[in-house]
Design an enzyme around this catalytic site. Sequence first.
Site, mmCIF file in Angstrom:
data_model
loop_
_atom_site.group_PDB
_atom_site.id
_atom_site.type_symbol
_atom_site.label_atom_id
_atom_site.label_comp_id
_atom_site.label_asym_id
_atom_site.label_seq_id
_atom_site.Cartn_x
_atom_site.Cartn_y
_atom_site.Cartn_z
ATOM 1 N N THR A 121 61.603 74.052 87.041
ATOM 2 C CA THR A 121 61.420 74.774 85.785
ATOM 3 C C THR A 121 60.924 76.178 86.098
ATOM 4 O O THR A 121 59.828 76.351 86.636
ATOM 5 C CB THR A 121 60.417 74.043 84.884
ATOM 6 O OG1 THR A 121 60.905 72.720 84.632
ATOM 7 C CG2 THR A 121 60.241 74.773 83.564
ATOM 8 N N GLU A 165 65.907 70.245 84.908
ATOM 9 C CA GLU A 165 65.720 68.800 84.766
ATOM 10 C C GLU A 165 65.086 68.488 83.412
ATOM 11 O O GLU A 165 64.320 69.283 82.879
ATOM 12 C CB GLU A 165 64.864 68.259 85.909
ATOM 13 C CG GLU A 165 63.499 68.929 86.096
ATOM 14 C CD GLU A 165 62.411 68.333 85.216
ATOM 15 O OE1 GLU A 165 62.624 67.238 84.653
ATOM 16 O OE2 GLU A 165 61.354 68.974 85.080
ATOM 17 N N PHE A 270 57.763 62.105 69.289
ATOM 18 C CA PHE A 270 56.662 63.045 69.520
ATOM 19 C C PHE A 270 55.891 63.355 68.238
ATOM 20 O O PHE A 270 55.426 64.469 68.032
ATOM 21 C CB PHE A 270 57.172 64.329 70.177
ATOM 22 C CG PHE A 270 57.546 64.140 71.622
ATOM 23 C CD1 PHE A 270 56.655 64.444 72.645
ATOM 24 C CD2 PHE A 270 58.782 63.624 71.966
ATOM 25 C CE1 PHE A 270 56.991 64.237 73.965
ATOM 26 C CE2 PHE A 270 59.131 63.414 73.294
ATOM 27 C CZ PHE A 270 58.231 63.719 74.290
ATOM 28 N N TYR A 272 53.246 61.214 67.350
ATOM 29 C CA TYR A 272 52.087 60.336 67.439
ATOM 30 C C TYR A 272 50.814 61.153 67.662
ATOM 31 O O TYR A 272 50.730 61.956 68.592
ATOM 32 C CB TYR A 272 52.262 59.328 68.572
ATOM 33 C CG TYR A 272 53.338 58.309 68.301
ATOM 34 C CD1 TYR A 272 53.046 57.123 67.632
ATOM 35 C CD2 TYR A 272 54.647 58.540 68.695
ATOM 36 C CE1 TYR A 272 54.031 56.185 67.363
ATOM 37 C CE2 TYR A 272 55.652 57.610 68.434
ATOM 38 C CZ TYR A 272 55.338 56.442 67.769
ATOM 39 O OH TYR A 272 56.323 55.524 67.501
ATOM 40 N N GLY A 274 46.965 61.782 68.812
ATOM 41 C CA GLY A 274 46.254 61.273 69.979
ATOM 42 C C GLY A 274 45.209 62.250 70.467
ATOM 43 O O GLY A 274 44.568 62.970 69.685
ATOM 44 N N CYS A 281 54.090 69.300 82.964
ATOM 45 C CA CYS A 281 55.112 70.126 82.311
ATOM 46 C C CYS A 281 54.594 70.913 81.113
ATOM 47 O O CYS A 281 54.591 72.139 81.121
ATOM 48 C CB CYS A 281 56.292 69.251 81.890
ATOM 49 S SG CYS A 281 57.180 68.508 83.268
ATOM 50 N N ARG A 349 47.251 65.430 86.121
ATOM 51 C CA ARG A 349 47.199 66.862 85.826
ATOM 52 C C ARG A 349 46.969 67.096 84.329
ATOM 53 O O ARG A 349 47.707 66.613 83.495
ATOM 54 C CB ARG A 349 48.485 67.544 86.294
ATOM 55 C CG ARG A 349 48.538 67.721 87.798
ATOM 56 C CD ARG A 349 49.880 68.225 88.287
ATOM 57 N NE ARG A 349 50.902 67.182 88.241
ATOM 58 C CZ ARG A 349 52.119 67.317 88.752
ATOM 59 N NH1 ARG A 349 52.467 68.448 89.344
ATOM 60 N NH2 ARG A 349 52.992 66.327 88.683
#
Length: 468
Positions: A121, A165, A270, A272, A274, A281, A349
């Site tokens: 990326t 990717e 996506f 949810y 939390g 990423c 990470r």
Amino acid sequence: MRITIFGSGYVGLVTGTCLADAGNHVICVDVDAAKVELLNSGGVPIYEPGLEPLIAANRAAGRLSFTTDVAAAVEHGDVIFIAVGTPPDENGSADLKHVLAAARSIGQHLTGFKTIADKSTVPVGTAERVSAAIAEELEKRGFAASAEERLRLGQPDYTVVSNPEFLKEGAAIEDFSRPDRIIIGADDTPSGRRGLETLRSLYAPFTLNHDRTHVMDVRSAELTKYAANAMLATRISFMNELANLAEDLGADIELVRRGIGSDPRIGYSFLYAGTGYGGSCFPKDVSALRMTAREYGRELRVLSAVEAANAAQKEVLGNKIRARFGDDLSGRTFAIWGLAFKPNTDDMRDAPSRVLIADLVRHGARIRAYDPVAMKEARRVLALDLREAIEAVTFVESPSAATEGADALAIVTEWKVFRLPDFTELARALSSRTIFDGRNLYEPATVEAAGLSYYPIGRRQVSGAGGQ
């Protein structure tokens, strides 16, 4: 086809292994001799479901190998993927030193014609920098400066394409083997079209039922990757902000999620609530895209808000815990279920667990932590985060061992093993009979029936018949 992968980290290993499994002959080259030795001895430096046996099978079949020999690796590949890390620089932009080092290595050993594919990326314009670095090395070797002249003289030549990717950690093999899209950015030149057709042939086995290939110019392909991750991060932060508001309003964010997700223009992915996003990423890519915009005098205000909301959301569980027990947590012990930033990975990470544990320890608490996969990596990164305060953290080998002797439980990662606990046993083990659920795994009424206090994200809080 003969394939070379620069980099044997997450993206390089998954890409190389899946391409080898399709019948290609793949060499992964890495400057880390210890990692190469580990891979050649049958070990795997990362956790990804299904990856270890797939590597073993393709190594045994002679289609996959690992080396530090750059010259041999460059000579081998018809297609050379650059899949090295692009860590954030001090100002938040992507650090391209590993990408450009790989490009220079390719230029130093290039023979014949090669298709160079940027899989890492990278910011918009990186393919041009990779091409310039290769061309500079070719000139040092006495070859012509221009592609046209190299072609006329029959000299080594190449094209650089963008092939980002789109692999989800925890489902990467499935994502690669059954892609929802394949992005190829190529120049509209003879060499660019040659590289495009080479990649089309390479990916043909993965698109037999339906061609999901999207061809575009290189810069658009580079931006597509960043735009995709930024959009997903935006959805997460939006839902987290909405969840916090739902608590204030007495609404249930789970019901809201179902209501808005049923709109086909929005969908359920996506959405949810939390404890915030993490991993390798989203944090890095949102920051890098903002820095790219600033280089052109533009401020991406939405993404600034996304980052700020995410940073605040990582503090929500800690705030809930201190609101319940007070700022002085001395003498308190908290069980932590889940350390990795998401299930089915050992990636720590920017994991929300790191923020929570540091917050609790800073206020005097002790921690009993468990994760099904990430324990080794968690020990390493938390030792760096906490330094001498790491002695306040005990790593245990099961969910029940984490809760034994704890005042309360905090759930940070939604591993399947946490989805159906014995609430009666939890009520016995937790002295305050309290659960802080950062992933909304349970129905409040179910927890309430067991006599537990329950603090989810954006849902009804339950005050059970708990202890002190």
